[in-house]
Design an enzyme around this catalytic site. Structure first.
Site, PDB file in Angstrom:
ATOM      1  N   ARG A 153     117.941  56.653  -3.565  1.00  0.00           N
ATOM      2  CA  ARG A 153     116.662  55.953  -3.704  1.00  0.00           C
ATOM      3  C   ARG A 153     115.962  56.375  -4.994  1.00  0.00           C
ATOM      4  NH1 ARG A 153     116.410  52.931   0.605  1.00  0.00           N
ATOM      5  NH2 ARG A 153     117.226  53.744   2.574  1.00  0.00           N
ATOM      6  N   ASP A 154     115.380  55.378  -5.682  1.00  0.00           N
ATOM      7  CA  ASP A 154     114.615  55.654  -6.896  1.00  0.00           C
ATOM      8  C   ASP A 154     113.387  56.491  -6.529  1.00  0.00           C
ATOM      9  OD1 ASP A 154     114.435  54.070  -9.901  1.00  0.00           O
ATOM     10  OD2 ASP A 154     112.665  55.154  -9.209  1.00  0.00           O
ATOM     11  N   ASN A 193     119.033  48.021 -16.899  1.00  0.00           N
ATOM     12  CA  ASN A 193     118.270  48.153 -18.144  1.00  0.00           C
ATOM     13  C   ASN A 193     119.164  48.849 -19.160  1.00  0.00           C
ATOM     14  OD1 ASN A 193     115.962  47.060 -16.946  1.00  0.00           O
ATOM     15  ND2 ASN A 193     115.314  49.056 -16.180  1.00  0.00           N
ATOM     16  N   VAL A 211     116.874  56.497 -18.583  1.00  0.00           N
ATOM     17  CA  VAL A 211     117.893  57.494 -18.237  1.00  0.00           C
ATOM     18  C   VAL A 211     119.237  56.966 -18.742  1.00  0.00           C
ATOM     19  CG1 VAL A 211     119.066  58.722 -16.381  1.00  0.00           C
ATOM     20  CG2 VAL A 211     116.606  58.272 -16.206  1.00  0.00           C
ATOM     21  N   HIS A 237     123.232  52.907 -14.696  1.00  0.00           N
ATOM     22  CA  HIS A 237     122.771  52.760 -13.314  1.00  0.00           C
ATOM     23  C   HIS A 237     122.325  51.331 -13.076  1.00  0.00           C
ATOM     24  CE1 HIS A 237     119.346  54.062 -15.784  1.00  0.00           C
ATOM     25  NE2 HIS A 237     118.587  53.299 -15.017  1.00  0.00           N
ATOM     26  N   HIS A 288     119.857  49.025 -10.826  1.00  0.00           N
ATOM     27  CA  HIS A 288     118.701  49.026  -9.929  1.00  0.00           C
ATOM     28  C   HIS A 288     118.939  47.941  -8.881  1.00  0.00           C
ATOM     29  CE1 HIS A 288     115.764  51.330 -12.495  1.00  0.00           C
ATOM     30  NE2 HIS A 288     116.576  50.931 -13.444  1.00  0.00           N
TER      31      HIS A 288
HETATM   32  P1  5GP Z   1     115.735  53.049 -16.350  1.00  0.00           P
HETATM   33  O1  5GP Z   1     114.349  52.881 -16.897  1.00  0.00           O
HETATM   34  O2  5GP Z   1     116.546  54.019 -17.174  1.00  0.00           O
HETATM   35  O3  5GP Z   1     116.447  51.742 -16.115  1.00  0.00           O
HETATM   36  O4  5GP Z   1     115.559  53.635 -14.896  1.00  0.00           O
HETATM   37  C1  5GP Z   1     115.508  55.000 -14.610  1.00  0.00           C
HETATM   38  C2  5GP Z   1     115.021  55.110 -13.185  1.00  0.00           C
HETATM   39  O5  5GP Z   1     115.273  56.431 -12.748  1.00  0.00           O
HETATM   40  C3  5GP Z   1     113.512  54.858 -13.018  1.00  0.00           C
HETATM   41  O6  5GP Z   1     113.320  53.763 -12.119  1.00  0.00           O
HETATM   42  C4  5GP Z   1     112.986  56.172 -12.461  1.00  0.00           C
HETATM   43  O7  5GP Z   1     111.984  55.992 -11.483  1.00  0.00           O
HETATM   44  C5  5GP Z   1     114.237  56.808 -11.879  1.00  0.00           C
HETATM   45  N1  5GP Z   1     114.223  58.270 -11.864  1.00  0.00           N
HETATM   46  C6  5GP Z   1     113.818  59.075 -12.880  1.00  0.00           C
HETATM   47  N2  5GP Z   1     113.963  60.374 -12.528  1.00  0.00           N
HETATM   48  C7  5GP Z   1     114.475  60.368 -11.255  1.00  0.00           C
HETATM   49  C8  5GP Z   1     114.842  61.427 -10.358  1.00  0.00           C
HETATM   50  O8  5GP Z   1     114.751  62.624 -10.628  1.00  0.00           O
HETATM   51  N3  5GP Z   1     115.324  61.040  -9.138  1.00  0.00           N
HETATM   52  C9  5GP Z   1     115.447  59.715  -8.790  1.00  0.00           C
HETATM   53  N4  5GP Z   1     115.905  59.455  -7.555  1.00  0.00           N
HETATM   54  N5  5GP Z   1     115.116  58.718  -9.619  1.00  0.00           N
HETATM   55  C10 5GP Z   1     114.630  59.035 -10.843  1.00  0.00           C
END
Ligand code: 5GP
Ligand code: ZN
Length: 120
Positions: free
Chosen positions: A31-32, A89, A98, A102, A104
């Site tokens: 889970r996010d 993304n 990140v 991944h 979403h």
């Molecule tokens: P991005 O912006 O790279 O597509 O998405 C990164 C996602 O990772 C974000 O939705 C953010 O909330 C999630 N995220 C960041 N740090 C952590 C973490 O430590 N644990 C979890 N479960 N999600 C994280």
């Protein structure tokens, strides 16, 4: 290969806790931490790829396993009937934060337009 300073590699290694909803030999779904919808699950390959472009070109079979895991989670979470969104993304314009590939998986409510603004 695991990348030690990568947040999601550290989740795979069990060094950072996460609420895991599904695990396969090659993928992990959790889970996010900051959910943007009633269901917001991240689905990753355990192996480090910086983004979906390098994953898709470097190991298409593994990319397919990420999709299969996402579909299984969507089913587990009851999303197949009403639908959901699966989103990668990528890079600066894509808003990626990140740099471990991944997906979403978002659902559980109507998600609105694909983009907040029409950029065309
Ligand atoms: P991005 O912006 O790279 O597509 O998405 C990164 C996602 O990772 C974000 O939705 C953010 O909330 C999630 N995220 C960041 N740090 C952590 C973490 O430590 N644990 C979890 N479960 N999600 C994280
Ligand atoms: Zn990583």
């Amino acid at each position: 290969m695991s990348t030690p300073d990568c947040l999601f590699c550290r989740i795979v290694a069990g060094e950072i806790p996460a609420t895991v909803v599904r695990e396969t030999p090659t993928t992990l779904a959790f889970r996010d931490i900051s959910p943007k919808a009633p269901v917001h699950v991240l689905v990753i390959p355990k192996e480090h790829y910086a983004d979906v472009a390098t994953l898709g070109q470097g190991d298409p079979a593994l990319a397919g396993e990420v999709l299969a895991t996402a579909a299984a989670v969507a089913e587990d979470e009851g999303l197949l009937g009403d639908g959901f969104r699966l989103m990668f993304n990528t890079g600066a314009y894509g808003g990626q934060e990140v740099f471990h590939a991944h997906a979403h998986l978002l659902g559980g409510a109507p998600l609105g337009p694909m983009l907040a603004r029409d950029l065309a």
